[in-house]
Design a protein around this motif. Structure first.
Motif, PDB file in Angstrom:
ATOM      1  N   GLU A 169       0.031  10.713   7.663  1.00 19.50           N
ATOM      2  CA  GLU A 169       0.697   9.602   8.342  1.00 19.50           C
ATOM      3  C   GLU A 169       2.205   9.822   8.495  1.00 19.50           C
ATOM      4  O   GLU A 169       2.856   9.100   9.253  1.00 19.50           O
ATOM      5  CB  GLU A 169       0.451   8.295   7.578  1.00 19.50           C
ATOM      6  CG  GLU A 169      -1.022   7.918   7.456  1.00 19.50           C
ATOM      7  CD  GLU A 169      -1.688   7.773   8.817  1.00 19.50           C
ATOM      8  OE1 GLU A 169      -1.120   7.074   9.675  1.00 19.50           O
ATOM      9  OE2 GLU A 169      -2.783   8.359   9.003  1.00 19.50           O
ATOM     10  N   THR A 217       0.841  -1.193   0.000  1.00 14.13           N
ATOM     11  CA  THR A 217       0.000   0.000   0.000  1.00 14.13           C
ATOM     12  C   THR A 217       0.881   1.250   0.000  1.00 14.13           C
ATOM     13  O   THR A 217       2.108   1.167   0.165  1.00 14.13           O
ATOM     14  CB  THR A 217      -0.900   0.033   1.238  1.00 14.13           C
ATOM     15  OG1 THR A 217      -0.068   0.198   2.402  1.00 14.13           O
ATOM     16  CG2 THR A 217      -1.709  -1.245   1.368  1.00 14.13           C
ATOM     17  N   GLU A 218       0.249   2.404  -0.161  1.00 14.03           N
ATOM     18  CA  GLU A 218       0.983   3.665  -0.057  1.00 14.03           C
ATOM     19  C   GLU A 218       1.690   3.779   1.282  1.00 14.03           C
ATOM     20  O   GLU A 218       2.813   4.294   1.376  1.00 14.03           O
ATOM     21  CB  GLU A 218       0.035   4.861  -0.240  1.00 14.03           C
ATOM     22  CG  GLU A 218      -0.535   5.020  -1.635  1.00 14.03           C
ATOM     23  CD  GLU A 218      -1.862   4.305  -1.797  1.00 14.03           C
ATOM     24  OE1 GLU A 218      -2.145   3.381  -0.986  1.00 14.03           O
ATOM     25  OE2 GLU A 218      -2.615   4.655  -2.725  1.00 14.03           O
ATOM     26  N   PHE A 219       1.042   3.297   2.335  1.00 13.06           N
ATOM     27  CA  PHE A 219       1.615   3.397   3.674  1.00 13.06           C
ATOM     28  C   PHE A 219       2.811   2.457   3.832  1.00 13.06           C
ATOM     29  O   PHE A 219       3.785   2.803   4.511  1.00 13.06           O
ATOM     30  CB  PHE A 219       0.542   3.097   4.719  1.00 13.06           C
ATOM     31  CG  PHE A 219      -0.670   3.982   4.587  1.00 13.06           C
ATOM     32  CD1 PHE A 219      -0.591   5.351   4.825  1.00 13.06           C
ATOM     33  CD2 PHE A 219      -1.880   3.452   4.180  1.00 13.06           C
ATOM     34  CE1 PHE A 219      -1.697   6.163   4.682  1.00 13.06           C
ATOM     35  CE2 PHE A 219      -2.997   4.262   4.036  1.00 13.06           C
ATOM     36  CZ  PHE A 219      -2.903   5.620   4.289  1.00 13.06           C
ATOM     37  N   LEU A 258       4.529  10.283  -2.593  1.00 13.01           N
ATOM     38  CA  LEU A 258       3.490   9.605  -1.822  1.00 13.01           C
ATOM     39  C   LEU A 258       2.661  10.574  -0.992  1.00 13.01           C
ATOM     40  O   LEU A 258       1.479  10.341  -0.732  1.00 13.01           O
ATOM     41  CB  LEU A 258       4.122   8.556  -0.899  1.00 13.01           C
ATOM     42  CG  LEU A 258       4.693   7.309  -1.583  1.00 13.01           C
ATOM     43  CD1 LEU A 258       5.545   6.513  -0.603  1.00 13.01           C
ATOM     44  CD2 LEU A 258       3.558   6.434  -2.132  1.00 13.01           C
ATOM     45  N   CYS A 259       3.285  11.684  -0.553  1.00 11.64           N
ATOM     46  CA  CYS A 259       2.606  12.625   0.343  1.00 11.64           C
ATOM     47  C   CYS A 259       1.783  13.676  -0.387  1.00 11.64           C
ATOM     48  O   CYS A 259       1.253  14.603   0.251  1.00 11.64           O
ATOM     49  CB  CYS A 259       3.625  13.306   1.263  1.00 11.64           C
ATOM     50  SG  CYS A 259       4.233  12.232   2.576  1.00 11.64           S
ATOM     51  N   VAL A 295      -2.450  10.598   2.899  1.00  8.89           N
ATOM     52  CA  VAL A 295      -1.189   9.877   3.078  1.00  8.89           C
ATOM     53  C   VAL A 295      -0.205  10.740   3.869  1.00  8.89           C
ATOM     54  O   VAL A 295       0.464  10.253   4.785  1.00  8.89           O
ATOM     55  CB  VAL A 295      -0.582   9.479   1.720  1.00  8.89           C
ATOM     56  CG1 VAL A 295       0.775   8.787   1.927  1.00  8.89           C
ATOM     57  CG2 VAL A 295      -1.517   8.557   0.954  1.00  8.89           C
TER      58      VAL A 295
END
Length: 291
Positions: free
Chosen positions: A50, A9-11, A41-42, A47
């Motif tokens: 996080e 996942t993105e995380f 990603l940010c 997202v």
């Protein structure tokens, strides 16, 4: 279907990039790759929120101290992307002394691209937070902006970034309930004179952004009108108008190929006229004339 469910996942990818940054054995090339991955990603706010929770702010801020300019640039780009329109990240950066570290990075920067990214990151913080603006001021941020406007070695790109930050701060300070007593920028002849000087630049984009900044300053900071008058802004703007008219005539002589440029010059002349009227008559009277 099972293969799709096993995709990271993105995380997962964000945590992986943060772990790479935290590893002291990571080389420069991989550090930069990780920072660029974090920046990408940010981009979505959900997202970016996080990033502090995963412990990503500290290694990004630490990267501002890298001896490699491209790493410093990527670090500020990642931080600025995560902080833009994201109050939770902004608050976390404030707690981590992010404004102070970014201002210091910008003041010490000798690489043009990295400086651009530092100013971009600062803009994302000071635009929305009074506390960030106060810290920006206490660390010498306003003086840095003046230097970017007037310094002989400043690139056009960084002057544009400085104008954007000044415009955004003026907008925010014009709207804040605390009033002029809480202003972090000194709207004096040094700052406003730096903005005014750019309306005579040969780069039309820079000229446009300077005029837009003046328009915001005149609307948001009432005292700026008197200072612009003291700086003989009407005369400076008149000279800029004459030059634009000459450019329009030159483009007209070139025929159809110059249509786009002529339209742009016409827009600049309209903007210049509006700013001039605001200085001569004041914002309220100029608004009445438009009705």
């Amino acid at each position: 279907m099972d293969d799709l469910n096993n995709l990271p996942t993105e995380f997962d990818l964000l945590q992986e990039a943060i772990d790479i940054l935290k590893d002291p054995a990571t080389g420069h090339e991989l550090q930069e790759t990780a920072l660029l991955r974090i920046q990408d990603l940010c981009a979505p706010i959900w997202v970016a929120e996080e990033l502090p929770k995963m412990g990503g702010l500290e290694p990004c801020l630490k990267s501002l101290e890298s001896p490699v300019a491209s790493i410093r640039s990527a670090a500020s780009w990642a931080l600025g992307t995560a902080a833009t329109n994201n109050p939770s990240v902004q608050e976390a950066l404030m707690e981590a002394k992010g404004v102070s570290k970014l201002v210091n990075a910008a003041k010490e920067e000798d690489d043009s691209d990295a400086l651009t990214k530092h100013v971009f990151a600062l803009g994302g913080l000071v635009r929305d937070s009074l506390d960030a603006r106060k810290e920006f001021a206490s660390e010498g941020g306003p003086g840095m902006l003046v230097q970017l406007l007037t310094g002989n070695m400043t690139t056009t790109r960084n002057r544009l970034k400085a104008l954007t930050v000044i415009r955004d701060i003026a907008l925010a300070e014009g709207e804040q309930e605390e009033g002029p007593a809480a202003h972090v920028l000194h709207y004096d002849q040094e700052l406003l004179g730096g903005v005014l000087s750019l309306v005579t630049q040969s780069n039309l984009d820079l000229r446009e952004k300077a005029l837009e900044a003046m328009k915001v300053l005149l609307r948001s900071i009432p005292s700026s009108r008197t200072i612009f008058q003291d700086l003989h802004a009407e005369s400076v703007l008149g000279g800029s108008s004459v030059h634009l008219v000459q450019l329009r005539e030159e483009e007209n002589a070139e025929g159809e190929d110059g249509d786009d440029e002529m339209s742009y010059i016409a827009e600049l002349l309209t903007l210049l006229s509006e700013v001039t009227e605001m200085i001569i008559k004041g914002v309220d009277e100029q608004a009445k004339d438009e009705l």
